[in-house]
Design a protein around this motif. Structure first.
Motif, mmCIF file in Angstrom:
data_model
loop_
_atom_site.group_PDB
_atom_site.id
_atom_site.type_symbol
_atom_site.label_atom_id
_atom_site.label_comp_id
_atom_site.label_asym_id
_atom_site.label_seq_id
_atom_site.Cartn_x
_atom_site.Cartn_y
_atom_site.Cartn_z
ATOM 1 N N GLN A 225 0.838 -1.182 0.000
ATOM 2 C CA GLN A 225 0.000 0.000 0.000
ATOM 3 C C GLN A 225 0.876 1.235 0.000
ATOM 4 O OE1 GLN A 225 -2.570 -0.222 3.369
ATOM 5 N NE2 GLN A 225 -3.874 -1.802 2.482
ATOM 6 N N ARG A 226 0.440 2.246 -0.733
ATOM 7 C CA ARG A 226 1.195 3.496 -0.764
ATOM 8 C C ARG A 226 1.010 4.234 0.553
ATOM 9 N NH1 ARG A 226 2.185 5.963 -6.285
ATOM 10 N NH2 ARG A 226 2.705 7.657 -4.891
ATOM 11 N N ALA A 227 2.072 4.872 1.007
ATOM 12 C CA ALA A 227 1.996 5.632 2.247
ATOM 13 C C ALA A 227 1.179 6.893 2.015
ATOM 14 C CB ALA A 227 3.402 5.998 2.720
ATOM 15 N N ALA A 228 0.422 7.257 3.015
ATOM 16 C CA ALA A 228 -0.389 8.462 2.930
ATOM 17 C C ALA A 228 0.522 9.691 3.042
ATOM 18 C CB ALA A 228 -1.425 8.473 4.042
ATOM 19 N N VAL A 229 -0.026 10.833 2.647
ATOM 20 C CA VAL A 229 0.753 12.078 2.686
ATOM 21 C C VAL A 229 1.159 12.397 4.123
ATOM 22 C CG1 VAL A 229 0.662 14.553 2.197
ATOM 23 C CG2 VAL A 229 -0.392 12.934 0.620
ATOM 24 N N GLY A 230 0.274 12.148 5.064
ATOM 25 C CA GLY A 230 0.594 12.409 6.466
ATOM 26 C C GLY A 230 1.726 11.546 6.975
ATOM 27 N N GLU A 231 1.777 10.285 6.539
ATOM 28 C CA GLU A 231 2.863 9.398 6.960
ATOM 29 C C GLU A 231 4.195 9.864 6.389
ATOM 30 O OE1 GLU A 231 1.772 5.502 5.753
ATOM 31 O OE2 GLU A 231 0.297 5.246 7.337
ATOM 32 N N ILE A 232 4.184 10.270 5.125
ATOM 33 C CA ILE A 232 5.423 10.758 4.501
ATOM 34 C C ILE A 232 5.897 12.028 5.196
ATOM 35 C CG2 ILE A 232 6.414 11.663 2.368
ATOM 36 C CD1 ILE A 232 4.514 9.777 0.859
ATOM 37 N N GLY B 229 5.262 12.922 8.246
ATOM 38 C CA GLY B 229 5.726 12.557 9.584
ATOM 39 C C GLY B 229 7.123 11.971 9.571
ATOM 40 N N ARG B 230 7.412 11.164 8.555
ATOM 41 C CA ARG B 230 8.769 10.595 8.443
ATOM 42 C C ARG B 230 9.794 11.681 8.184
ATOM 43 N NH1 ARG B 230 7.051 5.586 4.527
ATOM 44 N NH2 ARG B 230 5.824 4.461 6.071
ATOM 45 N N TRP B 231 9.448 12.620 7.293
ATOM 46 C CA TRP B 231 10.369 13.727 7.022
ATOM 47 C C TRP B 231 10.577 14.577 8.268
ATOM 48 C CZ3 TRP B 231 13.669 15.180 3.371
ATOM 49 C CH2 TRP B 231 13.616 14.524 2.152
ATOM 50 N N LEU B 232 9.512 14.842 8.995
ATOM 51 C CA LEU B 232 9.625 15.652 10.207
ATOM 52 C C LEU B 232 10.477 14.948 11.256
ATOM 53 C CD1 LEU B 232 8.725 18.265 11.574
ATOM 54 C CD2 LEU B 232 6.723 17.036 12.407
ATOM 55 N N LEU B 233 10.292 13.658 11.402
ATOM 56 C CA LEU B 233 11.107 12.906 12.353
ATOM 57 C C LEU B 233 12.576 12.915 11.942
ATOM 58 C CD1 LEU B 233 11.247 11.021 14.818
ATOM 59 C CD2 LEU B 233 10.880 9.118 13.252
ATOM 60 N N LEU C 19 14.124 15.175 10.049
ATOM 61 C CA LEU C 19 14.674 16.516 10.243
ATOM 62 C C LEU C 19 14.921 16.815 11.718
ATOM 63 C CD1 LEU C 19 12.612 18.602 7.669
ATOM 64 C CD2 LEU C 19 15.040 18.057 7.585
ATOM 65 N N THR C 20 14.054 16.330 12.591
ATOM 66 C CA THR C 20 14.246 16.541 14.027
ATOM 67 C C THR C 20 15.504 15.838 14.520
ATOM 68 O OG1 THR C 20 11.855 16.675 14.308
ATOM 69 C CG2 THR C 20 13.155 16.276 16.281
ATOM 70 N N ILE C 21 15.724 14.631 14.056
ATOM 71 C CA ILE C 21 16.920 13.891 14.465
ATOM 72 C C ILE C 21 18.179 14.573 13.947
ATOM 73 C CG2 ILE C 21 18.165 11.710 14.145
ATOM 74 C CD1 ILE C 21 15.415 10.328 14.232
ATOM 75 N N VAL C 22 18.164 14.985 12.679
ATOM 76 C CA VAL C 22 19.336 15.664 12.103
ATOM 77 C C VAL C 22 19.584 16.983 12.813
ATOM 78 C CG1 VAL C 22 20.200 16.776 10.013
ATOM 79 C CG2 VAL C 22 19.172 14.509 9.882
ATOM 80 N N ALA C 23 18.527 17.742 13.094
ATOM 81 C CA ALA C 23 18.692 19.027 13.790
ATOM 82 C C ALA C 23 19.248 18.813 15.198
ATOM 83 C CB ALA C 23 17.358 19.757 13.857
ATOM 84 N N GLY C 24 18.818 17.747 15.863
ATOM 85 C CA GLY C 24 19.356 17.458 17.190
ATOM 86 C C GLY C 24 20.833 17.107 17.152
ATOM 87 N N LEU C 25 21.236 16.334 16.155
ATOM 88 C CA LEU C 25 22.658 15.992 16.027
ATOM 89 C C LEU C 25 23.500 17.211 15.700
ATOM 90 C CD1 LEU C 25 22.357 12.614 14.101
ATOM 91 C CD2 LEU C 25 23.019 12.935 16.472
#
Length: 79
Positions: free
Chosen positions: A29-36, A38-42, A44-50
């Motif tokens: 199944q294709r991922a919904a726009v919200g899931e995509i 959310g993955r990008w936001l997660l 970016l949050t990890i990269v910004a924290g590092l």
């Protein structure tokens, strides 16, 4: 090593590496726009924290410069 002359009771186990299934798995199944998003936001949050930890931690890791001979502390002046 000694080989056993006995027949293998489960011959299909010996041929399991050659077995190919003719059943195709269901399509993903294709991922919904919200899931995509959310993955990008997660990510970016990890990269910004590092990056933030490196930026904030760099001054603590740098070696302090030795004071020049003209700058002496009050303790060394005998006060």
């Amino acid at each position: 090593m000694l080989r056993r002359r006995e027949p293998v009771p489960f011959a299909f186990v010996a041929e399991a590496d050659r077995f190919r299934s003719n059943v195709t798995p269901p399509p993903r199944q294709r991922a919904a726009v919200g899931e995509i998003a959310g993955r990008w936001l997660l990510g970016l949050t990890i990269v910004a924290g590092l990056v933030g930890s490196v930026v904030l931690g760099t001054p603590a890791l740098s070696q302090d410069q030795a004071p020049s001979p003209t700058q002496q502390s009050q303790a060394s002046q005998g006060h």
